[in-house]
Design an enzyme around this catalytic site. Sequence first.
Site, PDB file in Angstrom:
ATOM      1  N   PHE A   1     107.220 -49.825 -18.740  1.00 19.13           N
ATOM      2  CA  PHE A   1     108.266 -49.527 -17.761  1.00 19.13           C
ATOM      3  C   PHE A   1     108.321 -48.035 -17.479  1.00 19.13           C
ATOM      4  O   PHE A   1     108.232 -47.217 -18.390  1.00 19.13           O
ATOM      5  CB  PHE A   1     109.614 -50.025 -18.261  1.00 19.13           C
ATOM      6  CG  PHE A   1     109.675 -51.515 -18.409  1.00 19.13           C
ATOM      7  CD1 PHE A   1     109.862 -52.322 -17.294  1.00 19.13           C
ATOM      8  CD2 PHE A   1     109.528 -52.109 -19.638  1.00 19.13           C
ATOM      9  CE1 PHE A   1     109.901 -53.701 -17.414  1.00 19.13           C
ATOM     10  CE2 PHE A   1     109.569 -53.489 -19.777  1.00 19.13           C
ATOM     11  CZ  PHE A   1     109.755 -54.281 -18.668  1.00 19.13           C
ATOM     12  N   CYS A   2     108.468 -47.679 -16.215  1.00 19.01           N
ATOM     13  CA  CYS A   2     108.502 -46.280 -15.810  1.00 19.01           C
ATOM     14  C   CYS A   2     109.547 -46.092 -14.716  1.00 19.01           C
ATOM     15  O   CYS A   2     109.939 -47.042 -14.043  1.00 19.01           O
ATOM     16  CB  CYS A   2     107.145 -45.824 -15.275  1.00 19.01           C
ATOM     17  SG  CYS A   2     105.781 -46.083 -16.416  1.00 19.01           S
ATOM     18  N   THR A   3     109.967 -44.858 -14.545  1.00 17.56           N
ATOM     19  CA  THR A   3     110.835 -44.495 -13.423  1.00 17.56           C
ATOM     20  C   THR A   3     110.257 -43.255 -12.762  1.00 17.56           C
ATOM     21  O   THR A   3     109.974 -42.265 -13.447  1.00 17.56           O
ATOM     22  CB  THR A   3     112.272 -44.197 -13.894  1.00 17.56           C
ATOM     23  OG1 THR A   3     112.821 -45.353 -14.533  1.00 17.56           O
ATOM     24  CG2 THR A   3     113.152 -43.811 -12.708  1.00 17.56           C
TER      25      THR A   3
ATOM     26  N   ARG B   1     117.917 -49.730 -14.323  1.00 16.56           N
ATOM     27  CA  ARG B   1     117.468 -48.336 -14.202  1.00 16.56           C
ATOM     28  C   ARG B   1     117.503 -47.827 -12.773  1.00 16.56           C
ATOM     29  O   ARG B   1     117.943 -46.687 -12.523  1.00 16.56           O
ATOM     30  CB  ARG B   1     116.037 -48.200 -14.757  1.00 16.56           C
ATOM     31  CG  ARG B   1     115.946 -48.270 -16.267  1.00 16.56           C
ATOM     32  CD  ARG B   1     114.489 -48.271 -16.721  1.00 16.56           C
ATOM     33  NE  ARG B   1     113.768 -49.421 -16.201  1.00 16.56           N
ATOM     34  CZ  ARG B   1     112.533 -49.378 -15.715  1.00 16.56           C
ATOM     35  NH1 ARG B   1     111.879 -48.230 -15.664  1.00 16.56           N
ATOM     36  NH2 ARG B   1     111.938 -50.471 -15.265  1.00 16.56           N
TER      37      ARG B   1
END
Length: 389
Positions: A130-132, A313
């Site tokens: 998971f990334c933002t 998020r």
Amino acid sequence: MRYSTRKLTERLCRLLTMKSMIFWAVVGVTMCGGSFSPPLVNISLDVPAEQRWEPLMKIFDRDFLREAAAAVIDTTIPKWVHRAVTPIVKALEKYVPQPYAGEIRGMASYYQSDISDIVLLNFAYEVSAFCTSIVAQSTKGNIYHGRNLDYPHDVLKNLTIDIQFIKNGQVAYRGTSFAGYVGLWTGQSANKFTVSGDQRDKGHWWENVISAFLLKSSPVSWLVREPVSLCLCMETLEVATDFDDAVMRLSKVPIITDVYYIVGGVLPKEGVVITRDRSGPADIWPLDWKMGQWYLVETNYDHWLPTPKRDPRRDVAIKALNATGQNNINIRSLYQVLSVNPVCNSITVYTTVMSAGAPEEYRTVVRETCDESSFKRIAAGLDRNVNQV
């Protein structure tokens, strides 16, 4: 042998030799403690590919690197994939383009490991979890780009490195990566563009990766590095000279799996999220200042669809950006947005903030906590650039 996350981290920390411990003590970096700035490594593009990653041996103990690689591979890659990479390893140059084939061979030599282990390690790192990523434009027209990279392996925090790729004595491009990995998920070409990649998982990930790799498509992180390096290195016939060229290449070149590419430029409105299928773009989502859209937030879901309730998020980042305001967006305030829970969370490995128009502002913080105070120390340069090799 499989380890729990805590036991794995403790074991790998114990594997650090006295040489490594002395190095980290000298540069003021805590490897198994609080948030810190990663070491800055210079990789020369003027030397043969097999020799480029030798500087890693000045930072990391070989036993530590081997054990960390084995742990990442063991906890990430299905056993059947180990067998599936056999034809790739036997004919590396057939399936892996240069300079990456040479760099993988060189890495195997430095690790004193089989080439298959380094190929598997690079496959493991392609699963970015998971990334933002955020790209935003200030009222003055400055473009800022930030990303959190999340991965459920604490050991990666001790493998994170900032890299300057050197060509003819000058910094051709830079990025943040992990020791043993030839790709980049985060990169910057000074005064041209910045780029980050976020995973877009549509299922059957490993099957897609192996089949596409055998068909000679590019790993998504190698494509991040390639257009960045093309600015000065002329590694292929296509040259990414600016934001538009980078967007075009990231949109069109076949890759091994779906991904989101987030790109920032140097001019107003130069910000975009590219939603990629393996063969080409599924969607291109640009900044639209006239419509009041001064930022883009990408996590791991198509932007036109709602996010799962279990993963807020995107919504939290949007609220934080709105609270910050376009008048106040800059490198530091963007870092603060990326520090808000759960945008920053228990599996966040590092945060990078950057601006192609101000390349000297490139900052990476390896996150042991989501406290923003560590950025003040790093931004002041108190523990940056002293750890350069």
